[in-house]
Enzyme design. Structure first.
Site, PDB file in Angstrom:
ATOM      1  N   TYR A 192      59.878  40.685  58.330  1.00  0.00           N
ATOM      2  CA  TYR A 192      60.942  41.267  57.695  1.00  0.00           C
ATOM      3  C   TYR A 192      62.029  39.872  57.541  1.00  0.00           C
ATOM      4  O   TYR A 192      62.660  40.079  57.196  1.00  0.00           O
ATOM      5  CB  TYR A 192      61.341  41.894  58.430  1.00  0.00           C
ATOM      6  CG  TYR A 192      60.750  43.463  58.556  1.00  0.00           C
ATOM      7  CD1 TYR A 192      60.554  44.222  56.290  1.00  0.00           C
ATOM      8  CD2 TYR A 192      60.104  44.375  58.802  1.00  0.00           C
ATOM      9  CE1 TYR A 192      59.938  44.833  56.590  1.00  0.00           C
ATOM     10  CE2 TYR A 192      58.977  45.649  58.782  1.00  0.00           C
ATOM     11  CZ  TYR A 192      59.275  46.218  57.206  1.00  0.00           C
ATOM     12  OH  TYR A 192      59.020  47.233  56.568  1.00  0.00           O
ATOM     13  N   GLU A 240      64.354  42.267  55.088  1.00  0.00           N
ATOM     14  CA  GLU A 240      65.052  42.773  53.418  1.00  0.00           C
ATOM     15  C   GLU A 240      66.870  42.647  53.036  1.00  0.00           C
ATOM     16  O   GLU A 240      66.828  41.657  53.909  1.00  0.00           O
ATOM     17  CB  GLU A 240      64.968  44.877  53.621  1.00  0.00           C
ATOM     18  CG  GLU A 240      64.373  45.465  54.196  1.00  0.00           C
ATOM     19  CD  GLU A 240      64.136  46.544  54.893  1.00  0.00           C
ATOM     20  OE1 GLU A 240      64.270  46.553  56.120  1.00  0.00           O
ATOM     21  OE2 GLU A 240      63.868  47.576  54.732  1.00  0.00           O
ATOM     22  N   ASP A 292      58.787  43.593  28.700  1.00  0.00           N
ATOM     23  CA  ASP A 292      57.270  43.876  29.456  1.00  0.00           C
ATOM     24  C   ASP A 292      56.068  42.545  28.991  1.00  0.00           C
ATOM     25  O   ASP A 292      55.634  43.010  28.259  1.00  0.00           O
ATOM     26  CB  ASP A 292      57.007  45.049  29.573  1.00  0.00           C
ATOM     27  CG  ASP A 292      55.882  44.935  30.803  1.00  0.00           C
ATOM     28  OD1 ASP A 292      55.265  43.579  31.135  1.00  0.00           O
ATOM     29  OD2 ASP A 292      55.587  46.256  31.336  1.00  0.00           O
ATOM     30  N   THR A 334      54.312  40.772  35.189  1.00  0.00           N
ATOM     31  CA  THR A 334      53.747  40.247  36.593  1.00  0.00           C
ATOM     32  C   THR A 334      53.462  38.876  36.786  1.00  0.00           C
ATOM     33  O   THR A 334      53.800  38.095  35.495  1.00  0.00           O
ATOM     34  CB  THR A 334      52.049  41.329  36.265  1.00  0.00           C
ATOM     35  OG1 THR A 334      52.142  40.589  35.312  1.00  0.00           O
ATOM     36  CG2 THR A 334      52.461  42.508  36.062  1.00  0.00           C
ATOM     37  N   LYS A 343      48.800  37.093  35.975  1.00  0.00           N
ATOM     38  CA  LYS A 343      48.532  37.102  34.730  1.00  0.00           C
ATOM     39  C   LYS A 343      47.931  35.928  34.492  1.00  0.00           C
ATOM     40  O   LYS A 343      47.232  35.174  35.054  1.00  0.00           O
ATOM     41  CB  LYS A 343      48.620  38.650  33.759  1.00  0.00           C
ATOM     42  CG  LYS A 343      48.197  40.210  34.404  1.00  0.00           C
ATOM     43  CD  LYS A 343      48.987  41.354  33.389  1.00  0.00           C
ATOM     44  CE  LYS A 343      48.229  42.651  33.562  1.00  0.00           C
ATOM     45  NZ  LYS A 343      49.720  43.120  34.307  1.00  0.00           N
ATOM     46  N   ARG A 378      49.734  38.925  42.857  1.00  0.00           N
ATOM     47  CA  ARG A 378      50.267  39.926  42.764  1.00  0.00           C
ATOM     48  C   ARG A 378      50.833  39.994  42.179  1.00  0.00           C
ATOM     49  O   ARG A 378      51.853  40.166  44.078  1.00  0.00           O
ATOM     50  CB  ARG A 378      48.462  41.123  43.180  1.00  0.00           C
ATOM     51  CG  ARG A 378      47.640  40.874  42.683  1.00  0.00           C
ATOM     52  CD  ARG A 378      46.763  41.895  43.136  1.00  0.00           C
ATOM     53  NE  ARG A 378      46.928  42.596  41.990  1.00  0.00           N
ATOM     54  CZ  ARG A 378      46.199  43.076  40.992  1.00  0.00           C
ATOM     55  NH1 ARG A 378      44.760  42.240  40.434  1.00  0.00           N
ATOM     56  NH2 ARG A 378      46.595  43.723  39.792  1.00  0.00           N
TER      57      ARG A 378
HETATM   58  N1  DSN Z   1      46.783  47.514  34.280  1.00  0.00           N
HETATM   59  C1  DSN Z   1      46.918  46.508  33.467  1.00  0.00           C
HETATM   60  C2  DSN Z   1      46.247  45.653  32.601  1.00  0.00           C
HETATM   61  O1  DSN Z   1      44.756  45.672  32.922  1.00  0.00           O
HETATM   62  O2  DSN Z   1      46.634  45.325  31.290  1.00  0.00           O
HETATM   63  C3  DSN Z   1      48.035  46.889  33.114  1.00  0.00           C
HETATM   64  O3  DSN Z   1      49.371  46.622  33.520  1.00  0.00           O
END
Ligand code: DSN
Length: 431
Positions: free
Chosen positions: A51, A53, A197, A223, A226, A232
């Protein structure tokens, strides 16, 4: 790794099945990728027990001196990748990074603009079923109907009309690059905050292969799983003032305060509790990989592969939204193929080809049916596939789409897919 699951046969079976599925499928979902064994090991490490925080050096718990090192390293590496002034690596996901930013910059009821979901935007960019469309007055900007691309005049007219406090750039299903300087000009003309984003193209932006939003936007989210090919999760970034060629007017003066205090405290305690320290360490590992020279070759190949796949599909009489791709994905308009996105996704799935149904701009079908599919190359590029394989993949997709109910064709394509996949081993350490 699997040997530790042997005492739980039900789970062991599930884990084995998923490894096999990933090994034997053409993974063409544009937002997915395959992490390295190093990232996987960090994500599965004992840091999950801690933990922590708070933030490095200012935790609510004792015993954080080691996890502090992991978080400091993740932040340093991420800042280096994007030449950023500020980074927060704690958001559990891109949605939570976006939530932290929206809740920092807007009050409930404020107006903001984001690319419409049905034109490629993301749920958190103002969809009525998401907090972003429920807490705020969200106005969607459409693509240009003729070019199926961004139209900066449409954006400006909507800004003029609705006087939003914030404009969001970035998308989940848009195959072209963004001109952030044009958005900055609009934002400055109407004294509006600007956010990006960059979750989808971040890995290519990291290596200078697509336009970089950091110099132009007040804040940028992403994110990490990707095209950045990490675990993730989400991150928040702010660029350097001196790097901004146009001078960001909106946050001037307050930027340092925004960076160090407001965004941090909005992530935790604002919307999250304890950070996932194992994932933060895995983010640090992935950022180390992005900094390596070899990642540039990977990012370049993602783009080359997408272009070849898109060109080949066009040759096979497919309509690609906007006529092509600048990045890692393409949207295939199936209206001339007499099949919905939903039916195409299902048929392809039977042949071990994984894509997702997707609305096309001005779609007449519902989001549950759709007229298109979204195809991306990051995951197959990680496996080592190149231009030659992209041509084969286009042919395999075509065979299924023109014969969606022919079990023999589908079975034969599936065999070809498994054969192709076997030439590009994945996670052999795990089996
Ligand atoms: N769910 C994602 C996508 O497939 O583009 C975006 O967060």
């Amino acid at each position: 790794m699997l040997k530790y699951l042997e005492n739980d046969k039900e789970i062991l079976e599930i884990a084995k099945k998923e490894i096999l599925r990933q090994q034997n499928n053409l993974e063409l979902i544009a937002s997915e990728n395959f992490v390295s064994m190093s990232v996987l090991s960090a994500a599965g490490s004992v840091l999950t027990n801690k933990y922590a925080e708070g933030y490095s050096g200012k935790r609510y718990y004792g015993g954080c001196e080691v996890v502090d090192m992991a978080e400091d390293l993740a932040i340093d590496r991420l800042k280096k990748i994007f030449n950023a002034e500020y980074a927060n690596v704690q958001p559990h996901s891109g949605s939570q990074a976006n939530m932290a930013v929206l809740m920092t910059l807007l009050k409930p009821g404020d107006t903001f603009l984001g690319l419409s979901l049905d034109h490629g935007g993301h749920l958190t960019h103002g969809s009525p079923v998401n907090f972003s469309g429920q807490l705020y007055k969200a106005i969607g900007y459409p693509l240009n109907k003729d070019t199926q691309q961004l139209d900066y005049d449409i954006v400006e007219n909507l800004v003029k009309e609705h006087k939003p406090k914030l404009i969001i750039t970035g998308a989940s299903a848009y195959s072209r690059d963004w001109d952030y300087s044009k958005f900055r000009e609009i934002a400055d003309r109407y004294n509006t905050l600007l956010m990006c984003d960059m979750a989808h193209p971040a890995g290519m932006i990291a290596k200078g292969l697509l336009n970089n939003p950091l110099p132009y936007c007040d804040v940028v989210t992403s994110t990490t799983h990707k095209t950045l090919r990490g675990p993730r999760g989400g991150v928040i970034l702010i660029g350097k003032d001196k790097e901004n060629p146009m001078g960001i007017k909106t946050l001037k003066g307050d930027r340092l305060k925004m960076m160090s205090e407001v965004f941090d405290s909005q992530v935790m305690p604002g919307i999250q509790g304890g950070p996932l320290m194992h994932i933060i360490m895995a983010k640090a590992v992935a950022f180390g990989e992005v900094l390596s020279e070899s990642f540039k070759g990977y990012a370049q190949q993602i783009k080359k592969n997408a272009k070849v796949l898109s060109d080949k599909l066009i040759k096979l009489d497919y309509k690609i939204v906007s006529g092509g791709t600048d990045n890692h994905l393409m949207l295939v308009d199936l209206t001339n193929k007499n099949i919905s996105g939903k039916a195409a996704e299902k048929a392809l799935e039977k042949a071990n080809i994984t894509v997702n149904k997707n609305m096309i701009p001005f779609d007449t079908k519902s989001p549950f049916v759709t007229s298109g599919i979204r195809i991306g190359t990051p995951a197959m590029t990680t496996r080592g596939m190149k231009e030659q394989e992209m041509e084969i993949i286009a042919d395999l997709i075509n065979q299924v789409i023109v014969n969606p109910e022919n079990e023999t064709v589908i079975e034969n394509v599936k065999k070809d897919v498994i054969n192709l996949c076997s030439k590009f081993p994945l996670y052999s350490e795990l089996t």
